[in-house]
Design a protein around this motif. Structure first.
Motif, PDB file in Angstrom:
ATOM      1  N   ASN A  92       0.825  -1.209   0.000  1.00  0.00           N
ATOM      2  CA  ASN A  92       0.000   0.000   0.000  1.00  0.00           C
ATOM      3  C   ASN A  92       0.856   1.255   0.000  1.00  0.00           C
ATOM      4  OD1 ASN A  92       0.797   0.478   2.765  1.00  0.00           O
ATOM      5  ND2 ASN A  92      -0.678  -1.096   3.356  1.00  0.00           N
ATOM      6  N   LYS A  93       0.201   2.396   0.074  1.00  0.00           N
ATOM      7  CA  LYS A  93       0.910   3.673  -0.028  1.00  0.00           C
ATOM      8  C   LYS A  93       1.928   3.872   1.092  1.00  0.00           C
ATOM      9  CE  LYS A  93      -2.878   6.030  -2.396  1.00  0.00           C
ATOM     10  NZ  LYS A  93      -3.880   7.102  -2.344  1.00  0.00           N
ATOM     11  N   GLU A  94       1.678   3.253   2.245  1.00  0.00           N
ATOM     12  CA  GLU A  94       2.575   3.447   3.375  1.00  0.00           C
ATOM     13  C   GLU A  94       3.820   2.566   3.276  1.00  0.00           C
ATOM     14  OE1 GLU A  94      -0.886   3.162   3.846  1.00  0.00           O
ATOM     15  OE2 GLU A  94      -0.854   5.357   3.904  1.00  0.00           O
ATOM     16  N   SER A  95       3.753   1.540   2.424  1.00  0.00           N
ATOM     17  CA  SER A  95       4.887   0.622   2.294  1.00  0.00           C
ATOM     18  C   SER A  95       5.984   1.260   1.459  1.00  0.00           C
ATOM     19  CB  SER A  95       4.435  -0.687   1.645  1.00  0.00           C
ATOM     20  OG  SER A  95       3.424  -1.298   2.392  1.00  0.00           O
ATOM     21  N   LYS A  96       7.178   1.326   2.008  1.00  0.00           N
ATOM     22  CA  LYS A  96       8.299   1.920   1.271  1.00  0.00           C
ATOM     23  C   LYS A  96       9.156   0.851   0.590  1.00  0.00           C
ATOM     24  CE  LYS A  96       8.571   6.041   4.188  1.00  0.00           C
ATOM     25  NZ  LYS A  96       9.428   6.858   5.090  1.00  0.00           N
ATOM     26  N   SER A  97       9.087  -0.363   1.086  1.00  0.00           N
ATOM     27  CA  SER A  97       9.872  -1.434   0.481  1.00  0.00           C
ATOM     28  C   SER A  97       9.109  -2.743   0.593  1.00  0.00           C
ATOM     29  CB  SER A  97      11.237  -1.559   1.158  1.00  0.00           C
ATOM     30  OG  SER A  97      11.089  -1.933   2.511  1.00  0.00           O
ATOM     31  N   GLU A 113      -1.416   3.685 -11.124  1.00  0.00           N
ATOM     32  CA  GLU A 113      -1.942   4.006 -12.451  1.00  0.00           C
ATOM     33  C   GLU A 113      -1.703   2.862 -13.433  1.00  0.00           C
ATOM     34  OE1 GLU A 113      -0.184   7.660 -13.706  1.00  0.00           O
ATOM     35  OE2 GLU A 113      -1.839   8.885 -12.929  1.00  0.00           O
ATOM     36  N   LEU A 114      -0.521   2.265 -13.351  1.00  0.00           N
ATOM     37  CA  LEU A 114      -0.186   1.155 -14.231  1.00  0.00           C
ATOM     38  C   LEU A 114      -1.026  -0.086 -13.943  1.00  0.00           C
ATOM     39  CD1 LEU A 114       3.728   1.148 -14.505  1.00  0.00           C
ATOM     40  CD2 LEU A 114       2.096   1.432 -16.375  1.00  0.00           C
ATOM     41  N   SER A 115      -1.428  -0.250 -12.686  1.00  0.00           N
ATOM     42  CA  SER A 115      -2.127  -1.483 -12.296  1.00  0.00           C
ATOM     43  C   SER A 115      -3.502  -1.606 -12.951  1.00  0.00           C
ATOM     44  CB  SER A 115      -2.287  -1.538 -10.777  1.00  0.00           C
ATOM     45  OG  SER A 115      -3.267  -0.612 -10.328  1.00  0.00           O
ATOM     46  N   ALA A 116      -4.156  -0.475 -13.229  1.00  0.00           N
ATOM     47  CA  ALA A 116      -5.422  -0.468 -13.979  1.00  0.00           C
ATOM     48  C   ALA A 116      -6.478  -1.388 -13.376  1.00  0.00           C
ATOM     49  CB  ALA A 116      -5.163  -0.844 -15.437  1.00  0.00           C
ATOM     50  N   ASP A 117      -6.464  -1.534 -12.053  1.00  0.00           N
ATOM     51  CA  ASP A 117      -7.476  -2.354 -11.351  1.00  0.00           C
ATOM     52  C   ASP A 117      -7.450  -3.833 -11.749  1.00  0.00           C
ATOM     53  OD1 ASP A 117      -8.464  -0.351  -9.743  1.00  0.00           O
ATOM     54  OD2 ASP A 117      -9.893   0.316 -11.242  1.00  0.00           O
ATOM     55  N   ASP A 122      17.997  -7.886  -2.291  1.00  0.00           N
ATOM     56  CA  ASP A 122      16.942  -8.846  -2.609  1.00  0.00           C
ATOM     57  C   ASP A 122      15.545  -8.279  -2.388  1.00  0.00           C
ATOM     58  OD1 ASP A 122      17.108  -8.694   0.113  1.00  0.00           O
ATOM     59  OD2 ASP A 122      16.841 -10.851   0.457  1.00  0.00           O
ATOM     60  N   TYR A 123      15.399  -6.964  -2.327  1.00  0.00           N
ATOM     61  CA  TYR A 123      14.074  -6.370  -2.183  1.00  0.00           C
ATOM     62  C   TYR A 123      13.968  -5.121  -3.053  1.00  0.00           C
ATOM     63  CZ  TYR A 123      16.347  -3.134   1.117  1.00  0.00           C
ATOM     64  OH  TYR A 123      17.179  -2.196   1.697  1.00  0.00           O
ATOM     65  N   TYR A 124      12.727  -4.616  -3.161  1.00  0.00           N
ATOM     66  CA  TYR A 124      12.468  -3.431  -3.980  1.00  0.00           C
ATOM     67  C   TYR A 124      11.928  -2.303  -3.114  1.00  0.00           C
ATOM     68  CZ  TYR A 124      12.986  -6.192  -8.246  1.00  0.00           C
ATOM     69  OH  TYR A 124      13.488  -6.960  -9.255  1.00  0.00           O
ATOM     70  N   ILE A 125      12.262  -1.091  -3.483  1.00  0.00           N
ATOM     71  CA  ILE A 125      11.731   0.098  -2.828  1.00  0.00           C
ATOM     72  C   ILE A 125      10.785   0.792  -3.810  1.00  0.00           C
ATOM     73  CG2 ILE A 125      12.285   2.373  -1.854  1.00  0.00           C
ATOM     74  CD1 ILE A 125      15.038   1.203  -1.109  1.00  0.00           C
ATOM     75  N   ILE A 126       9.584   1.128  -3.337  1.00  0.00           N
ATOM     76  CA  ILE A 126       8.625   1.839  -4.181  1.00  0.00           C
ATOM     77  C   ILE A 126       8.935   3.328  -4.120  1.00  0.00           C
ATOM     78  CG2 ILE A 126       6.196   2.386  -4.568  1.00  0.00           C
ATOM     79  CD1 ILE A 126       5.486  -0.276  -3.284  1.00  0.00           C
ATOM     80  N   LEU A 127       9.301   3.885  -5.257  1.00  0.00           N
ATOM     81  CA  LEU A 127       9.630   5.314  -5.322  1.00  0.00           C
ATOM     82  C   LEU A 127       8.411   6.158  -5.688  1.00  0.00           C
ATOM     83  CD1 LEU A 127      13.065   5.132  -7.202  1.00  0.00           C
ATOM     84  CD2 LEU A 127      12.674   5.273  -4.732  1.00  0.00           C
ATOM     85  N   ASP A 128       7.509   5.588  -6.476  1.00  0.00           N
ATOM     86  CA  ASP A 128       6.339   6.347  -6.933  1.00  0.00           C
ATOM     87  C   ASP A 128       5.108   5.441  -6.918  1.00  0.00           C
ATOM     88  OD1 ASP A 128       4.425   7.895  -8.267  1.00  0.00           O
ATOM     89  OD2 ASP A 128       5.943   8.881  -9.503  1.00  0.00           O
ATOM     90  N   TYR A 129       4.403   5.392  -5.778  1.00  0.00           N
ATOM     91  CA  TYR A 129       3.229   4.528  -5.646  1.00  0.00           C
ATOM     92  C   TYR A 129       2.109   4.975  -6.587  1.00  0.00           C
ATOM     93  CZ  TYR A 129      -0.523   1.783  -3.594  1.00  0.00           C
ATOM     94  OH  TYR A 129      -1.555   0.895  -3.417  1.00  0.00           O
ATOM     95  N   HIS A 130       1.973   6.283  -6.790  1.00  0.00           N
ATOM     96  CA  HIS A 130       0.910   6.804  -7.652  1.00  0.00           C
ATOM     97  C   HIS A 130       1.047   6.256  -9.070  1.00  0.00           C
ATOM     98  CE1 HIS A 130      -2.116   9.482  -9.247  1.00  0.00           C
ATOM     99  NE2 HIS A 130      -1.245   9.940 -10.137  1.00  0.00           N
TER     100      HIS A 130
END
Length: 228
Positions: free
Chosen positions: A165-170, A221-225, A209-217
């Motif tokens: 979710n939006k609060e998750s940074k990694s 948008e890409l997820s398209a529901d 071995d992990y990813y950081i979300i830099l731009d959740y918005h």
């Protein structure tokens, strides 16, 4: 999995999810609360379903094994989704696997009890009919998306759907990239290229071995529901 018959806990979940009209007296007496750990198989394809379940807490993913040995992601279950309704009506074994993404709690009704009783209960029948219709609509949508949407969109939606979710940074994928590529109907190399592309766009950042979300918005948008 373990189960309890805790009336106070049952009443709490029934009240939270407004299920008072779904369970008549004789059904309510047979309700159980079922607890599942993270990454536990609730149902294995080919096996008999023991309970009709109502998800009241947590999230699970649904996937099936194809004849060539590969697996394909079908959907995600979350609060108030039902499981076992199709098998109850068709009297068949499970056709797919249901695996928890996080700890899950379900209200369960033993199938053996329901087989001789559910057709008499109009409220329950209406609820199950509605649930099956919604799942059919969602399944048709997801099948179309698996065929027509680029992998980039499916990867973005998968990341969000597994609980990011939006609060998750990694985050760290619970499965290997090989398994995820099969779930999403792609090759390992294609998935790797797609993740690298999301990093190049400044949406994700790879750190060991992990990813950081830099731009959740942008990820949203890409997820398209998809898968939701």
């Amino acid at each position: 999995m373990y189960k309890v018959k805790d009336l106070d806990l049952l009443d709490r979940y029934i009240s939270i999810h407004n299920l008072e009209n779904i369970f008549s007296g004789y059904i309510r007496e047979n309700l159980e609360v079922l607890f599942y750990d993270e990454k536990e198989l609730i149902v294995k394809e080919g096996e008999e379903i023991t309970h009709l379940m109502f998800f009241v807490e947590g999230k699970a993913k649904i996937y099936m094994t194809l004849r060539n040995g590969r697996v394909l992601l079908l959907d995600f279950y979350k609060e108030l989704d039902t499981m076992g309704d199709l098998e109850l009506v068709t009297n068949d074994v499970a056709t797919c696997n249901v695996e928890t993404i996080e700890p899950c709690i379900c209200i369960g009704i033993p199938i053996k009890f329901l087989k001789n009783n559910y057709e008499k209960d109009i409220n329950l029948m209406n609820f199950l009919s509605s649930a099956l219709a919604k799942k059919l609509k969602r399944s048709s949508k997801n099948s179309t998306i698996n065929l027509l949407y680029p992998l980039e969109n499916r990867v973005a939606s998968y990341i969000i759907s597994i609980g990011i979710n939006k609060e998750s940074k990694s985050f760290k994928f619970d499965e290997t990239l090989m398994i995820i590529s099969e779930l999403l109907g792609a090759s390992y190399r294609h998935l790797l290229r797609t993740l690298n592309k999301l990093c190049e766009k400044g949406i994700l950042y790879k750190e060991e071995d992990y990813y950081i979300i830099l731009d959740y918005h942008k990820l949203e948008e890409l997820s398209a529901d998809i898968y939701r």
